[in-house]
Design an enzyme around this catalytic site. Structure first.
Site, mmCIF file in Angstrom:
data_model
loop_
_atom_site.group_PDB
_atom_site.id
_atom_site.type_symbol
_atom_site.label_atom_id
_atom_site.label_comp_id
_atom_site.label_asym_id
_atom_site.label_seq_id
_atom_site.Cartn_x
_atom_site.Cartn_y
_atom_site.Cartn_z
ATOM 1 N N LYS A 269 4.377 8.865 8.876
ATOM 2 C CA LYS A 269 4.212 8.263 10.204
ATOM 3 C C LYS A 269 5.277 8.724 11.211
ATOM 4 C CE LYS A 269 1.122 4.873 8.410
ATOM 5 N NZ LYS A 269 1.167 4.236 7.113
ATOM 6 N N ASP B 45 9.283 2.652 -0.359
ATOM 7 C CA ASP B 45 8.264 3.361 0.415
ATOM 8 C C ASP B 45 8.453 2.955 1.873
ATOM 9 O OD1 ASP B 45 6.107 4.392 1.709
ATOM 10 O OD2 ASP B 45 4.596 3.630 0.307
ATOM 11 N N TYR C 216 0.860 -1.188 0.000
ATOM 12 C CA TYR C 216 0.000 0.000 0.000
ATOM 13 C C TYR C 216 0.888 1.226 0.000
ATOM 14 C CZ TYR C 216 -3.252 3.576 1.745
ATOM 15 O OH TYR C 216 -4.007 4.716 1.917
HETATM 16 C C1 LIG Z 1 0.497 4.798 5.764
HETATM 17 C C2 LIG Z 1 1.224 4.559 4.481
HETATM 18 C C3 LIG Z 1 1.144 5.435 3.391
HETATM 19 C C4 LIG Z 1 0.214 6.619 3.383
HETATM 20 O O1 LIG Z 1 0.541 7.560 4.358
HETATM 21 P P1 LIG Z 1 -0.589 8.606 4.820
HETATM 22 O O2 LIG Z 1 0.128 9.496 5.771
HETATM 23 O O3 LIG Z 1 -1.692 7.799 5.416
HETATM 24 O O4 LIG Z 1 -1.027 9.332 3.590
HETATM 25 C C5 LIG Z 1 1.940 5.201 2.290
HETATM 26 N N1 LIG Z 1 2.772 4.137 2.258
HETATM 27 C C6 LIG Z 1 2.868 3.272 3.266
HETATM 28 C C7 LIG Z 1 3.831 2.130 3.175
HETATM 29 C C8 LIG Z 1 2.079 3.440 4.415
HETATM 30 O O5 LIG Z 1 2.154 2.540 5.400
#
Ligand SMILES: *Cc1c(COP(=O)(O)O)cnc(C)c1O
Length: 431
Positions: free
Chosen positions: A267, A239, A144
């Protein structure tokens, strides 16, 4: 458990927000009952508006690696906020955290702050496309990357097909630029590069896939991906919105010792405030405006209060032994669960890395999202309900991982693990 006030607030929220929430998983749709409205958090615990207290393993979905309401982070926020919240100008707070990260991360020369993980990923893709002049992106099923149009795409039928939108409102043209492959399959990547290499700007992966269960990949696979990208002139994007600052200060890149071309963060980097960032070599980052032609901007980017929360958090993470200690505690917790599961012969296993864990309702090591049996999520639903009744809060979906924070001490972790064992007995008795 009394959920009276939460129930009332949720009914009210449904009048204002679609599904009563501002982010879909919060709605508790895959577990039972209304979502809890949380009033406050302290250390490893949260308390809802009805006065129920829980040991929390969701930790706001990952940012709170120091636990709730950390006094040092809170003080940093207060102190900066005394001078105003935002100016839309550079501030020294941005420099301070920028320097702190660049000095300690061997794969980052420069970075750009944004306000969420989604924004970081979206901007990283634009950078990759702008720098290479190519348009296609490769992603993996089960990873994701936020709600970016071109990544809200799932695998089409057939081995190497372009994806189809996994959300309404994603234009087919976007999906057509996204190739979706299964994880743990280097041959598929090579085949994709052979067929479409000329047009592929980047491969994006969660090096520690943690949004669809915890699909830990082998280091050889990640290394193979690195080599193929280099060989075919495709940029590799890690990511690290979850894994960044979670499995070590240098995240998954440092953990596996693999250099991606672009990294994305979110995060933990904001210490509980809305912050994201993308980072790369000096050369790649020179493509970003105002230095280069790739446009990307943000009204509240690097706002001083958020930067202060982030820096206060990162300073603690950089202390010696921080990550070893987090791993030790997490293993203490996980090993209690593992030996119980083993002794009872339950059809499940616990996956873990650093301070991340996932309760999988199968014994097999799972490397790809299509190996997860959706039917097994019924067990999670029952477990989640029982755990709430017994004071343990997990994210409300069996596909979500759990996080241990620095505020979860041995005693809290042992208590929580024992509660989970008792609840698992009930889950498997009922089954
Ligand atoms: C949480 C997450 C996102 C999105 O971040 P948001 O701050 O919710 O927009 C993108 N990539 C990964 C791997 C994530 O865990």
């Amino acid at each position: 458990m009394n959920r009276e006030k939460s129930t009332r607030l949720f009914d009210e929220a449904k009048q204002y927000f679609p599904g009563g929430v501002n982010s879909p998983v919060r709605a508790f749709k895959s577990v039972s009952g209304p979502p809890l409205f949380i009033q406050k958090g302290e250390g490893p615990r949260i308390t809802d508006v009805d006065g129920n207290t829980f040991i929390d393993f969701c930790c706001s979905w990952g940012p709170l690696i120091l636990g709730h309401n950390n006094p040092i982070v809170r003080e940093a926020v207060f102190k900066t906020a005394m001078n105003g919240l935002t100016f839309g100008t550079p501030t020294h707070h941005g420099n301070d955290i920028g320097k702190f990260i660049v000095d300690r991360h061997r794969y980052i020369d420069k970075l750009r702050f944004v306000s969420s993980g989604t924004e970081a990923v979206m901007s990283a893709l634009r950078l990759a496309r702008g720098a290479t002049g190519k348009s296609k992106i490769v992603k993996f099923e089960g990873c994701y990357h936020g709600h970016v149009d071109s990544l809200l795409v799932k695998a089409g039928s057939g081995l190497i097909t372009f994806g189809t939108g996994s959300s309404a409102g994603v234009p087919e043209a976007h999906a057509k630029d996204t190739l979706v492959l299964q994880l743990n399959d280097l041959a598929a990547v090579e085949q994709a590069f052979q067929l479409h290499g000329e047009d592929i700007a980047a491969v994006i992966i969660e090096p520690i896939p943690a949004n669809n269960g915890l699909l830990l990949q082998c280091k050889e696979y990640l290394l193979g991906l690195r080599h193929l990208c280099t060989q075919y002139g495709v940029l590799l994007i890690f990511d690290e919105v979850i894994s960044g600052f979670r499995v070590g200060f240098e995240g998954a890149a440092g953990y596996y010792d693999i250099q991606p071309d672009i990294l994305t963060f979110g995060k933990i980097i904001g210490g509980g405030m809305p912050v994201g960032a993308y980072a790369a070599s000096r050369e790649l980052m020179s493509h970003i405006a105002p230095e280069g032609p790739v446009y990307q901007a943000g009204t509240l980017s690097a706002n001083p209060v958020a930067m202060s929360a982030g820096l206060a958090t990162l300073e603690i993470l950089a202390e010696p032994e921080f990550y070893q200690e987090m791993e030790r505690r997490t293993l203490l917790f996980v090993n209690i669960l593992r030996s119980h599961i083993e002794s009872k012969g339950y059809e499940m296993s616990i996956q873990t890395i650093g301070s991340i864990f996932w309760l999988a309702f199968t014994k097999d090591r799972i490397l790809r999202s299509d190996q997860i049996d959706p039917a097994s999520m019924e067990h999670f639903k029952v477990l989640h309900h029982l755990l709430l009744e017994n004071g343990v809060y997990l994210g409300p979906s069996g596909y979500e991982v759990g996080f241990v924070s620095a505020a979860h001490d041995d005693c809290t972790l042992t208590d929580a693990a024992e509660t989970i064992c008792v609840c698992l007995d009930k889950v498997f008795q009922a089954a």
